[in-house]
Design a protein around this motif. Sequence first.
Motif, PDB file in Angstrom:
ATOM      1  N   TRP A  33      43.584  69.212-142.609  1.00 34.06           N
ATOM      2  CA  TRP A  33      43.465  70.136-141.351  1.00 34.06           C
ATOM      3  C   TRP A  33      42.278  70.576-141.318  1.00 34.06           C
ATOM      4  O   TRP A  33      41.854  70.984-140.365  1.00 34.06           O
ATOM      5  N   PHE A  39      36.304  69.401-136.535  1.00 37.25           N
ATOM      6  CA  PHE A  39      36.275  68.550-135.352  1.00 37.25           C
ATOM      7  C   PHE A  39      36.725  69.436-134.038  1.00 37.25           C
ATOM      8  O   PHE A  39      35.733  69.190-133.058  1.00 37.25           O
ATOM      9  N   LEU A  43      33.843  70.754-130.425  1.00 37.28           N
ATOM     10  CA  LEU A  43      34.366  70.660-129.038  1.00 37.28           C
ATOM     11  C   LEU A  43      34.109  71.914-128.138  1.00 37.28           C
ATOM     12  O   LEU A  43      34.058  71.761-126.929  1.00 37.28           O
ATOM     13  N   ASP A  53      43.598  80.402-135.892  1.00 41.70           N
ATOM     14  CA  ASP A  53      44.938  80.307-136.376  1.00 41.70           C
ATOM     15  C   ASP A  53      45.264  79.393-137.745  1.00 41.70           C
ATOM     16  O   ASP A  53      45.610  79.405-138.533  1.00 41.70           O
ATOM     17  N   VAL A  54      44.585  77.995-137.329  1.00 38.40           N
ATOM     18  CA  VAL A  54      44.731  77.076-138.269  1.00 38.40           C
ATOM     19  C   VAL A  54      44.232  77.463-139.538  1.00 38.40           C
ATOM     20  O   VAL A  54      44.437  77.341-140.779  1.00 38.40           O
ATOM     21  N   LYS A  57      45.776  79.778-141.486  1.00 38.32           N
ATOM     22  CA  LYS A  57      47.042  79.327-142.404  1.00 38.32           C
ATOM     23  C   LYS A  57      46.679  78.482-143.554  1.00 38.32           C
ATOM     24  O   LYS A  57      47.332  78.278-144.414  1.00 38.32           O
ATOM     25  N   ARG A 103      57.084  78.835-144.294  1.00 32.23           N
ATOM     26  CA  ARG A 103      56.889  78.968-143.297  1.00 32.23           C
ATOM     27  C   ARG A 103      55.431  78.736-142.577  1.00 32.23           C
ATOM     28  O   ARG A 103      55.321  78.292-141.305  1.00 32.23           O
ATOM     29  N   ARG A 107      54.157  75.723-139.397  1.00 35.95           N
ATOM     30  CA  ARG A 107      53.368  75.647-138.406  1.00 35.95           C
ATOM     31  C   ARG A 107      52.598  74.391-138.377  1.00 35.95           C
ATOM     32  O   ARG A 107      52.132  74.059-137.184  1.00 35.95           O
ATOM     33  N   ALA A 111      52.305  70.955-135.860  1.00 36.73           N
ATOM     34  CA  ALA A 111      51.185  70.801-135.105  1.00 36.73           C
ATOM     35  C   ALA A 111      50.840  69.235-135.231  1.00 36.73           C
ATOM     36  O   ALA A 111      50.061  68.872-134.722  1.00 36.73           O
ATOM     37  N   TRP A 114      52.049  67.028-132.870  1.00 38.15           N
ATOM     38  CA  TRP A 114      51.292  67.094-131.515  1.00 38.15           C
ATOM     39  C   TRP A 114      50.180  66.041-132.014  1.00 38.15           C
ATOM     40  O   TRP A 114      49.778  65.470-130.828  1.00 38.15           O
ATOM     41  N   HIS A 147      56.304  77.901-128.912  1.00 35.15           N
ATOM     42  CA  HIS A 147      55.168  78.857-128.467  1.00 35.15           C
ATOM     43  C   HIS A 147      55.747  79.701-127.297  1.00 35.15           C
ATOM     44  O   HIS A 147      56.500  79.027-126.471  1.00 35.15           O
ATOM     45  N   ILE A 151      50.960  82.073-125.063  1.00 33.11           N
ATOM     46  CA  ILE A 151      50.157  81.074-125.890  1.00 33.11           C
ATOM     47  C   ILE A 151      50.184  80.087-125.128  1.00 33.11           C
ATOM     48  O   ILE A 151      49.111  78.919-124.968  1.00 33.11           O
ATOM     49  N   VAL A 155      46.895  78.037-124.002  1.00 30.87           N
ATOM     50  CA  VAL A 155      46.625  76.643-124.476  1.00 30.87           C
ATOM     51  C   VAL A 155      46.241  75.648-123.235  1.00 30.87           C
ATOM     52  O   VAL A 155      45.490  74.878-123.346  1.00 30.87           O
ATOM     53  N   PHE A 159      42.875  73.345-122.575  1.00 31.08           N
ATOM     54  CA  PHE A 159      43.189  71.993-122.181  1.00 31.08           C
ATOM     55  C   PHE A 159      42.561  71.351-121.224  1.00 31.08           C
ATOM     56  O   PHE A 159      41.652  70.186-121.171  1.00 31.08           O
ATOM     57  N   LEU A 162      38.667  70.290-122.188  1.00 33.33           N
ATOM     58  CA  LEU A 162      38.501  69.316-123.243  1.00 33.33           C
ATOM     59  C   LEU A 162      37.647  68.331-122.491  1.00 33.33           C
ATOM     60  O   LEU A 162      37.724  68.090-121.308  1.00 33.33           O
TER      61      LEU A 162
END
Length: 211
Positions: A33, A39, A43, A53-54, A57, A103, A107, A111, A114, A147, A151, A155, A159, A162
């Motif tokens: 992660w 990465f 971008l 958020d990542v 976590k 928990r 999350r 992901a 995804w 979500h 959110i 998101v 996108f 990108l």
Amino acid sequence: MADTFSLQRVLEAFRSSMSENKEVYIKYYIAGWQELVSFMNSLGNVFSFISKDVVNKIQILENFLSGESGSYYVTIQSMVKYELENELVDLTKRGSHPESGCRTLLRLHRALRWLELFLERLRTSTEDGKTSVMCSDAYNESLAQHHPWLIRKAVGVAFCALPGRDTFFDVMNAGDHTQVVALLGESLPLIAEVYQITEDLYAKNHLLELP
Ligand code: 1PZ
């Protein structure tokens, strides 16, 4: 090696995360992660609300891992067992354990699905494929279900920012397009396996809807 093959390092982290008896090491799972966060940061800033958020976590899990109960947090399997046996998980609504390992990892786990869906679309895409469409299709099929509206909207905006498919392949730093496609073909079964092991474990313990 710090500036080479980011995709390669993601692959290596997830590869290392699986033990011989198919347990998943949290240390390498979060290392994977961490690579994805770098990465994402490369971008552009539009993605910083996602990477924050990542990072948050990852930090929660790292704190468990380096804390006094760290030995129970070596694998996802041992974490689930430990937290459930010691009633350290809020099972139906948020209460005294709002940031349990279970928990928090859930999350990231969602992901990861995804990611799997998105990379598979990227791998099989043609030259005129649009990354924003691949991303949002993968998102709607997975994470979006978990979500709230706000959110999902944010998101959707991200996108649109990108980069296109060519840039995406380049940022992955894994050689020319053919090589990236080959590496994706190699990584995806691994990511899918880590995902499935976690999914089965969570399903067996009725943890898939943790608040
Ligand atoms: C490269 C393009 C990146 C697109 C990323 C697509 C996924 C969008 C995820 C949006 C997350 C939005 C910010 C935070 C949401 C949190 O509320 C939730 C639930 O956590 P809680 O509030 O319950 O504590 N967090 C998540 O769902 C985790 C999201 C992780 C997203 C990881 C993206 C991975 C990107 C890899 C780059 C190739």
